[in-house]
Write a protein that holds these residues in place. Structure first.
Motif, PDB file in Angstrom:
ATOM      1  N   ASP A   1      -3.203  -1.934  -3.993  1.00  0.00           N
ATOM      2  CA  ASP A   1      -4.697  -0.869  -4.426  1.00  0.00           C
ATOM      3  C   ASP A   1      -5.422  -0.878  -5.515  1.00  0.00           C
ATOM      4  O   ASP A   1      -5.694  -2.055  -5.884  1.00  0.00           O
ATOM      5  N   GLU A   2      -6.637  -0.314  -6.269  1.00  0.00           N
ATOM      6  CA  GLU A   2      -7.084  -0.713  -6.983  1.00  0.00           C
ATOM      7  C   GLU A   2      -6.963  -1.259  -8.321  1.00  0.00           C
ATOM      8  O   GLU A   2      -7.386  -2.376  -9.049  1.00  0.00           O
ATOM      9  N   ASN A   3      -5.397  -0.725  -9.000  1.00  0.00           N
ATOM     10  CA  ASN A   3      -4.854  -1.548  -9.984  1.00  0.00           C
ATOM     11  C   ASN A   3      -4.136  -2.655  -9.585  1.00  0.00           C
ATOM     12  O   ASN A   3      -3.043  -3.518 -10.683  1.00  0.00           O
ATOM     13  N   GLY A   4      -4.024  -3.020  -8.380  1.00  0.00           N
ATOM     14  CA  GLY A   4      -3.548  -4.477  -7.811  1.00  0.00           C
ATOM     15  C   GLY A   4      -2.519  -4.109  -7.465  1.00  0.00           C
ATOM     16  O   GLY A   4      -1.074  -5.035  -7.458  1.00  0.00           O
ATOM     17  N   ASN A   5      -1.434  -2.635  -7.930  1.00  0.00           N
ATOM     18  CA  ASN A   5      -0.036  -2.518  -7.521  1.00  0.00           C
ATOM     19  C   ASN A   5       0.011  -2.188  -6.006  1.00  0.00           C
ATOM     20  O   ASN A   5      -0.871  -2.087  -5.497  1.00  0.00           O
TER      21      ASN A   5
ATOM     22  N   ASP B   1      -4.698  -6.843   2.336  1.00  0.00           N
ATOM     23  CA  ASP B   1      -5.203  -5.542   1.868  1.00  0.00           C
ATOM     24  C   ASP B   1      -4.587  -4.362   1.117  1.00  0.00           C
ATOM     25  O   ASP B   1      -4.991  -3.587   1.694  1.00  0.00           O
TER      26      ASP B   1
ATOM     27  N   ASN C   1       4.268  -4.721  -9.539  1.00  0.00           N
ATOM     28  CA  ASN C   1       3.955  -3.952  -9.816  1.00  0.00           C
ATOM     29  C   ASN C   1       3.279  -4.520 -11.400  1.00  0.00           C
ATOM     30  O   ASN C   1       2.075  -4.309 -12.042  1.00  0.00           O
TER      31      ASN C   1
END
Length: 435
Positions: free
Chosen positions: A274-278, A271, A128
């Motif tokens: 999540d929206e934070n790239g984690n 895909d 992450n």
């Protein structure tokens, strides 16, 4: 039963179908089935029993992939990893002179340490905290790495004394068949034929019959060999030695970043970020990987890891754990139908691997190549994976260059560093300088 599967794996939420997931799982299995032959061949050179290793390989892959599908609910398959099995045989046993029982003990220790690292979120943090650019580069690099494996398996690319690699003889049956398969599978994709990759593998296998590349088996069903000669065979007599420490550390370092790189690439492909790239499912995935390694050691095989060929199933539409569950079922059948399953030649799976490389390389378009502090690490990550034949070394070069360029790039660039990058860069520096 169907409704329960749809609900448990959230088939509708992932915009897929049971049929698509099953086809994807079969595609993944066919793409990685070579490990059932290659792993026993390599480990046999360390003195292990070939038949027993075949059974251990299939059972380890079956169990680890089952856990990944049912518990983590991810379309990812696991099996004893290439590279790590070579390190096991050619370095630990043949070069250092230790027994294969000693090497298995190192794998067991590695697996237990992996479980602890996963429980305390250390491996999850690595995934992450990876910079967004490197995540995209890792996906693209693994794409090239997988494509290079396909091209080498197809004899389209061969070893060369002056240039390391060169174009092979395309009139040679294996290379010719793979080239035909690449065209056939490409047509299926262009025409948007469902299950294009799997159909491409089947069609290429059939075309291989008159070319003499696909060989029909003398039998279809056979009982799996006994696992007794290698089951729970450990050697703790050299437990407190420097060699054991270094070997376990090397296994750890390579496997951590092989797995981290693969999971990042797969999460982007499916895909799942999540929206934070984690990657919210990282902890469960990593625990499945760690448990797989530990079980694999007990069964009698080298390090079990996330398989890059899982991307073939994702490219076929796999999005949920039902894909992995199907792959696991295929490994179970392989124990009894190995003569039939293993007729698929490497030339038939090579086109799928090459095209999967294309799918994995898509994120390269989002890398900011106008910022050299991002572009250089990304480029090194992408190129070193296929050239060094190592996902871990590709990540190592990427992180080291990222750390150094941000460090000397001024105050604004230094703000983009985090503790994980610094620690991992130092670990790789130690590995390259002293190990």
């Amino acid at each position: 039963m169907t409704k329960k599967l749809i609900q448990y794996f959230q088939i509708k939420e992932h915009k897929t179908t049971i049929q698509t997931e099953v086809i994807a799982g079969i595609t993944t299995f066919v793409a990685m089935a070579y490990i059932l032959i290659v792993n026993p061949v390599i480990l046999e050179e360390s003195g292990m029993n070939y038949g027993a290793v075949f059974t251990a390989t299939a059972v380890a892959a079956l169990l680890a992939t089952f856990f990944m599908g049912v518990w983590a609910k991810l379309p990812i398959a696991l099996a004893p990893g290439m590279g790590l099995n070579a390190f096991f045989t050619y370095y630990v046993v043949l070069q250092l002179g230790y027994t294969w029982q000693f090497a298995l003990t190192a794998i067991l220790i590695e697996g237990i340490l992996f479980i602890l690292l996963s429980l305390f979120d250390i491996r999850e943090s690595i995934i992450n905290k990876m910079p967004a650019t490197l995540k995209k580069a890792i996906s693209a690099g693994i794409g090239l790495f997988i494509a290079s494996i396909g091209l080498k398996n197809a004899h389209i690319i061969v070893a060369d004394t002056s240039n390391l690699i060169t174009l092979g003889d395309l009139s040679e049956p294996t290379a010719l068949l793979a080239s035909i398969g690449l065209i056939v599978t490409g047509i299926f994709l262009v025409r948007k034929v469902p299950a294009a990759l799997l159909l491409g593998i089947i069609a290429t296998t059939i075309i291989g019959l008159p070319l003499g590349v696909t060989m029909l088996p003398s039998s279809i069903v056979s009982l799996p060999p006994s696992i007794a000669p290698i089951f729970f065979h450990f050697d703790f007599t050299n437990f407190f030695t420097i060699d054991m420490l270094l070997i376990v550390f090397t296994f750890l370092l390579v496997d951590i970043f092989d797995t981290a790189g693969s999971l990042i690439a797969f999460a982007m492909r499916a895909d799942l970020l999540d929206e934070n790239g984690n990657f919210p499912h990282a902890k469960k995935a990593l625990l499945c990987d760690a448990v797989g390694t530990t079980l694999g050691a007990c069964l009698g095989t080298s390090t079990v890891t996330t398989f890059g060929e899982s991307a073939a199933g994702m490219a076929a539409g796999g999005r949920t754990g039902l894909t992995a569950l199907t792959t696991s079922a295929c490994f179970f059948l392989a124990l009894f139908f190995s003569p039939l399953i293993l007729i698929v030649p490497s030339a038939a799976t090579a086109p799928a691997l090459v095209l999967v490389g294309l799918f994995m390389a898509v994120p390269i378009k989002d890398i900011p190549f106008d910022d050299y502090s991002e572009a250089i690490p990304a480029f090194l990550t992408i190129t070193m994976m296929p050239f060094a034949s190592s996902i871990a070394d590709g990540i190592g070069f990427g992180i080291l260059s990222y750390f150094l360029l941000k460090l000397i790039g001024g105050a604004e660039k230094r703000k983009e560093l985090n503790v994980m990058i610094v620690v991992v860069a130092l670990l790789f520096l130690i590995k390259y300088l002293f190990l």
